[in-house]
Motif scaffolding. Sequence first.
Motif, PDB file in Angstrom:
ATOM      1  N   ARG A  13       1.187  33.461   3.571  1.00 15.12           N
ATOM      2  CA  ARG A  13       0.376  32.897   4.649  1.00 15.12           C
ATOM      3  C   ARG A  13      -0.464  31.815   3.985  1.00 15.12           C
ATOM      4  NH1 ARG A  13      -2.347  37.224   6.712  1.00 15.12           N
ATOM      5  NH2 ARG A  13      -0.846  37.347   8.402  1.00 15.12           N
ATOM      6  N   SER A  14      -0.437  30.622   4.563  1.00 14.89           N
ATOM      7  CA  SER A  14      -1.234  29.539   3.975  1.00 14.89           C
ATOM      8  C   SER A  14      -2.400  29.190   4.898  1.00 14.89           C
ATOM      9  CB  SER A  14      -0.372  28.306   3.707  1.00 14.89           C
ATOM     10  OG  SER A  14       0.126  27.783   4.915  1.00 14.89           O
ATOM     11  N   THR A  15      -3.545  28.954   4.290  1.00 14.95           N
ATOM     12  CA  THR A  15      -4.746  28.554   5.008  1.00 14.95           C
ATOM     13  C   THR A  15      -5.203  27.226   4.404  1.00 14.95           C
ATOM     14  OG1 THR A  15      -5.365  30.857   5.269  1.00 14.95           O
ATOM     15  CG2 THR A  15      -7.087  29.243   5.645  1.00 14.95           C
ATOM     16  N   HIS A  16      -5.448  26.257   5.270  1.00 14.91           N
ATOM     17  CA  HIS A  16      -5.839  24.927   4.814  1.00 14.91           C
ATOM     18  C   HIS A  16      -7.275  24.638   5.212  1.00 14.91           C
ATOM     19  CE1 HIS A  16      -1.467  24.870   5.174  1.00 14.91           C
ATOM     20  NE2 HIS A  16      -1.484  23.945   4.234  1.00 14.91           N
ATOM     21  N   ASP A  17      -8.049  24.117   4.284  1.00 16.30           N
ATOM     22  CA  ASP A  17      -9.397  23.632   4.534  1.00 16.30           C
ATOM     23  C   ASP A  17      -9.290  22.113   4.606  1.00 16.30           C
ATOM     24  OD1 ASP A  17     -11.793  24.836   4.973  1.00 16.30           O
ATOM     25  OD2 ASP A  17     -12.279  25.152   2.861  1.00 16.30           O
ATOM     26  N   ARG A  29      -8.621  22.148   0.429  1.00  9.04           N
ATOM     27  CA  ARG A  29      -8.187  23.350  -0.282  1.00  9.04           C
ATOM     28  C   ARG A  29      -7.034  23.989   0.478  1.00  9.04           C
ATOM     29  NH1 ARG A  29     -12.597  27.911  -0.911  1.00  9.04           N
ATOM     30  NH2 ARG A  29     -12.639  27.499   1.306  1.00  9.04           N
ATOM     31  N   ILE A  30      -6.089  24.532  -0.261  1.00  8.52           N
ATOM     32  CA  ILE A  30      -4.997  25.309   0.308  1.00  8.52           C
ATOM     33  C   ILE A  30      -5.016  26.675  -0.368  1.00  8.52           C
ATOM     34  CG2 ILE A  30      -2.506  25.525   0.605  1.00  8.52           C
ATOM     35  CD1 ILE A  30      -2.332  22.491   0.465  1.00  8.52           C
ATOM     36  N   MET A  31      -5.068  27.721   0.435  1.00  6.26           N
ATOM     37  CA  MET A  31      -5.043  29.078  -0.108  1.00  6.26           C
ATOM     38  C   MET A  31      -3.741  29.743   0.317  1.00  6.26           C
ATOM     39  SD  MET A  31      -8.987  30.180   0.569  1.00  6.26           S
ATOM     40  CE  MET A  31      -8.935  29.708   2.283  1.00  6.26           C
ATOM     41  N   LEU A  32      -3.083  30.392  -0.628  1.00  5.05           N
ATOM     42  CA  LEU A  32      -1.822  31.077  -0.361  1.00  5.05           C
ATOM     43  C   LEU A  32      -2.010  32.572  -0.566  1.00  5.05           C
ATOM     44  CD1 LEU A  32       0.525  28.664  -2.337  1.00  5.05           C
ATOM     45  CD2 LEU A  32      -0.062  28.587   0.089  1.00  5.05           C
ATOM     46  N   ALA A  33      -1.676  33.352   0.450  1.00  2.00           N
ATOM     47  CA  ALA A  33      -1.806  34.809   0.362  1.00  2.00           C
ATOM     48  C   ALA A  33      -0.421  35.425   0.532  1.00  2.00           C
ATOM     49  CB  ALA A  33      -2.746  35.320   1.448  1.00  2.00           C
TER      50      ALA A  33
END
Length: 53
Positions: A13-17, A29-33
């Motif tokens: 799941r990717s979350t982008h700031d 920022r890109i966070m990968l879970a």
Amino acid sequence: MRALQQEWTVVIRSTHDVEKTSEGWRIRRIMLAPIHYRGNPVGLAFVKGKRLV
């Protein structure tokens, strides 16, 4: 000696700031879970919980 080939399947799941600048939208920022993975677990202990970038 031949190197052991590694293959992983990873579902993330990717979350982008993002922020809007005068030039347009910019990714901050890109966070990968990881949600699911399949493959050789040897490398998993190495990267689990570590920031890669």
